[in-house]
Design an enzyme around this catalytic site. Structure first.
Site, PDB file in Angstrom:
ATOM      1  N   SER A 131       0.907  -1.145   0.063  1.00 39.06           N
ATOM      2  CA  SER A 131       0.000   0.031  -0.129  1.00 39.06           C
ATOM      3  C   SER A 131       0.887   1.310   0.133  1.00 39.06           C
ATOM      4  O   SER A 131       2.023   1.376   0.351  1.00 39.06           O
ATOM      5  CB  SER A 131      -0.870   0.051   1.309  1.00 39.06           C
ATOM      6  OG  SER A 131      -1.787   1.289   1.095  1.00 39.06           O
ATOM      7  N   HIS A 188      -7.385  -3.166   4.694  1.00 37.06           N
ATOM      8  CA  HIS A 188      -6.833  -1.858   4.806  1.00 37.06           C
ATOM      9  C   HIS A 188      -7.675  -1.032   3.714  1.00 37.06           C
ATOM     10  O   HIS A 188      -8.066   0.048   4.106  1.00 37.06           O
ATOM     11  CB  HIS A 188      -5.464  -2.051   4.390  1.00 37.06           C
ATOM     12  CG  HIS A 188      -4.766  -0.616   4.170  1.00 37.06           C
ATOM     13  ND1 HIS A 188      -4.994  -0.352   2.656  1.00 37.06           N
ATOM     14  CD2 HIS A 188      -4.022   0.069   4.540  1.00 37.06           C
ATOM     15  CE1 HIS A 188      -4.432   0.942   2.750  1.00 37.06           C
ATOM     16  NE2 HIS A 188      -3.776   1.072   3.836  1.00 37.06           N
ATOM     17  N   GLU A 192      -9.886   2.012   4.058  1.00 37.17           N
ATOM     18  CA  GLU A 192      -9.577   3.466   3.475  1.00 37.17           C
ATOM     19  C   GLU A 192     -10.979   3.880   2.739  1.00 37.17           C
ATOM     20  O   GLU A 192     -11.111   5.221   2.950  1.00 37.17           O
ATOM     21  CB  GLU A 192      -8.835   2.829   2.563  1.00 37.17           C
ATOM     22  CG  GLU A 192      -8.104   4.089   1.631  1.00 37.17           C
ATOM     23  CD  GLU A 192      -7.284   3.454   0.305  1.00 37.17           C
ATOM     24  OE1 GLU A 192      -6.290   2.861   0.849  1.00 37.17           O
ATOM     25  OE2 GLU A 192      -7.555   3.647  -0.818  1.00 37.17           O
TER      26      GLU A 192
END
Ligand SMILES: NC(=O)c1ccc[n+]([C@@H]2O[C@H](COP(=O)([O-])OP(=O)(O)OC[C@H]3O[C@@H](n4cnc5c(N)ncnc54)[C@H](OP(=O)(O)O)[C@@H]3O)[C@@H](O)[C@H]2O)c1
Length: 482
Positions: A131, A188, A192
């Protein structure tokens, strides 16, 4: 045959792969073999970065020959079939003990499947979530590798050398076996989505409830970024709101079409959560909010529907803005609590050992959701590793207690004004649901038993019961079918 001079290789030299290759080459001791299906990208990278220690290859065989054993290669190509094609080509030229890493955005069931298939050849396969976008790939991403313990021995030091650093610690950890890394990267991205939607709702409420311009709201976000909300997403929100369109002189945010795109990781997070039975309502609402925005034909027709018919005016702007800040923080706590629940449920389902505290630590830098806040999550799991509900940790419980009156006022104001705040309101409903002493689920069980004989449990005795609903005699109402 070229000399085996490279200790790491990268396959796929589009924006992510070339930046990752440059990052690797910039670290002491690394020599990087590079390969791309079409050779032009390899040539471009070589000519634009003559300073980097690259060993170019024009065939998979040359690429394999240029790597020291155990060969380690990171694939950075389009997710899906292209990744399978590259894996097949590498398997043909690699040997048992070598390591193939997929650093693309793979769907974790694909990673589980690929790991199983590649393992049969004796080659290690590691799905690693990466990421941080292009800048992260170049300067230091947050990396979430899965795969075997054996591959981590070779791969760990290399990934630690290129990862972002948070408070002296590299943002990479061996997440768990096979697809664990891509699973955690997926969540994740889901978090987000929620974080971005919550920020967007906060902006919308302030914009519509006050006379403030985007540039003035940018200053509010910049101020929030100095406190408990400090994060990359809040920081870039201020930058986006400050931007003026060079052509029209208007705030750029007013010129951008209000339809949010998505590449699918939010939907994967929600689909997976549905299968696991984990309520990630904040992430789901954020994902659906993007879908809703992206149906202009429906929105055009629905624009004729009435709203509350009053102008939204806020009596005390400063108090309202503080309420919105508190609502944002409280909803953010819910989103992370739900995301970590999904990781825990995934670990149980797929038999991964995942250290939730370690995950929060590797998200502190390099990735899109990087934030001070993650230190608090790490503290919570350090204190109680098997914490069942993250938001009940003392720090978060205190923040929710402090913020809940504001949170409720904001959700009420949004509803009364006809301003959509799906992530704020669903987070509040989740909070009220999970803390409720008694839920109307009892009625749902009654309905299920009525039409489908699905049975129910009683609060006063063990067993499974079914009611003969059509018989009008209370004394035989319940029957123990245990
Ligand atoms: N962009 C981001 O911010 C970001 C962030 C995190 C993760 N990722 C992930 O990182 C990966 C790479 O992303 P990207 O944006 O740099 O590139 P991309 O546009 O997703 O993919 C382009 C690359 O894939 C190669 N490719 C496509 N089909 C192929 C095939 N059948 N065989 C071999 N190679 C093939 C292309 O080679 P040719 O040059 O020969 O066409 C090119 O190198 C993706 O999985 C993406 O989801 C991206």
């Amino acid at each position: 045959m070229p000399e085996a001079s490279a200790n790491i290789g990268v396959v796929g030299l589009a924006v992510m792969g070339s930046n990752l290759a440059r990052n690797l080459a910039s670290r002491e001791g690394n020599t990087v073999a590079i390969f791309n299906r079409s050779y032009e990208k390899t040539e471009t990278l070589l000519s634009e970065h003559p300073e980097a220690e690259f060993v170019p290859a024009s065939t998979y065989q040359e690429f394999a020959d240029s790597l020291q054993k155990p060969r380690t290669a990171i694939i950075m190509v389009k997710a899906g079939r292209p990744t399978d094609a590259v894996i097949d080509s590498l398997v043909e030229v690699f040997e048992p003990g070598d390591i193939i890493v997929d650093g693309g955005n793979a769907y974790f069931p694909d990673t589980i499947r690929r790991e199983k298939a590649v393992r049969e050849t004796g080659i290690n396969f590691v799905g690693a979530g990466i990421s941080g976008g292009e800048e992260g790939a170049l300067l230091g991403p947050s990396i979430m590798p899965g795969g075997s313990d054996e591959s981590w021995i070779t791969l760990g030091p290399i990934l630690k050398s290129i990862a972002a650093i948070a408070e002296g610690e590299p943002c990479v950890t061996h997440v768990g076996h096979d697809g664990a890394g891509h699973f955690v990267k997926m969540v994740h991205n889901g978090i987000e989505y929620a974080d971005m939607q919550l920020i967007a709702e906060a902006y919308d409420l302030i914009r519509r409830g006050t006379d403030k311009t985007p540039a003035e709201i940018a200053e509010i976000f910049a101020e929030w970024n100095t406190g408990e909300l400090e994060s990359y997403l809040i920081e870039i929100t201020a930058e986006v709101l400050r931007q003026v369109d060079a052509e029209t002189g208007k705030p750029l945010v007013d010129v951008i079409v209000d339809q949010a795109g998505a590449k699918g990781t939010g939907a994967w997070t929600v689909q997976t959560a549905l299968s696991l039975g984990v309520p990630v309502s904040g992430i789901a609402e954020a994902t659906f909010a993007r879908s809703l925005s992206s149906h202009p034909e429906q929105r055009e027709v629905a624009a004729s529907l009435p709203g509350p018919g009053e102008t939204f005016t806020v009596a005390d702007e400063a108090a309202f803005i503080e309420d919105v800040r508190q609502a944002l923080y409280a909803s953010k706590i819910v989103a992370y609590s739900q995301g970590f629940d999904e990781i825990r449920a995934g670990a149980a389902e797929y038999d991964w050992t995942i250290d939730l505290g370690a995950i929060s630590k590797i998200w502190r830098a390099g990735c899109i959701i990087r934030a001070q806040f993650l230190n608090r999550i790490a503290d919570a799991y350090a204190e109680t590793p098997d914490l069942p509900v993250l938001m009940t940790a003392p720090y978060f419980a205190e923040a929710l207690t402090r913020g809940q009156a504001s949170w409720r006022r904001v959700v009420i104001a949004a509803a009364q004004a006809g301003i959509p705040a799906p992530a704020f309101s669903s987070s509040l409903s989740y909070y009220d649901g999970i803390r409720a002493d008694r839920l109307p689920a009892a009625l749902v069980q009654g309905q299920r038993d009525f039409f489908g004989a699905h049975t129910y449990k009683r609060i006063d005795k063990d067993g499974t019961f079914h009611t003969l609903w059509s018989v009008d005699r209370t004394e035989i109402e319940a029957e123990d079918t245990h």
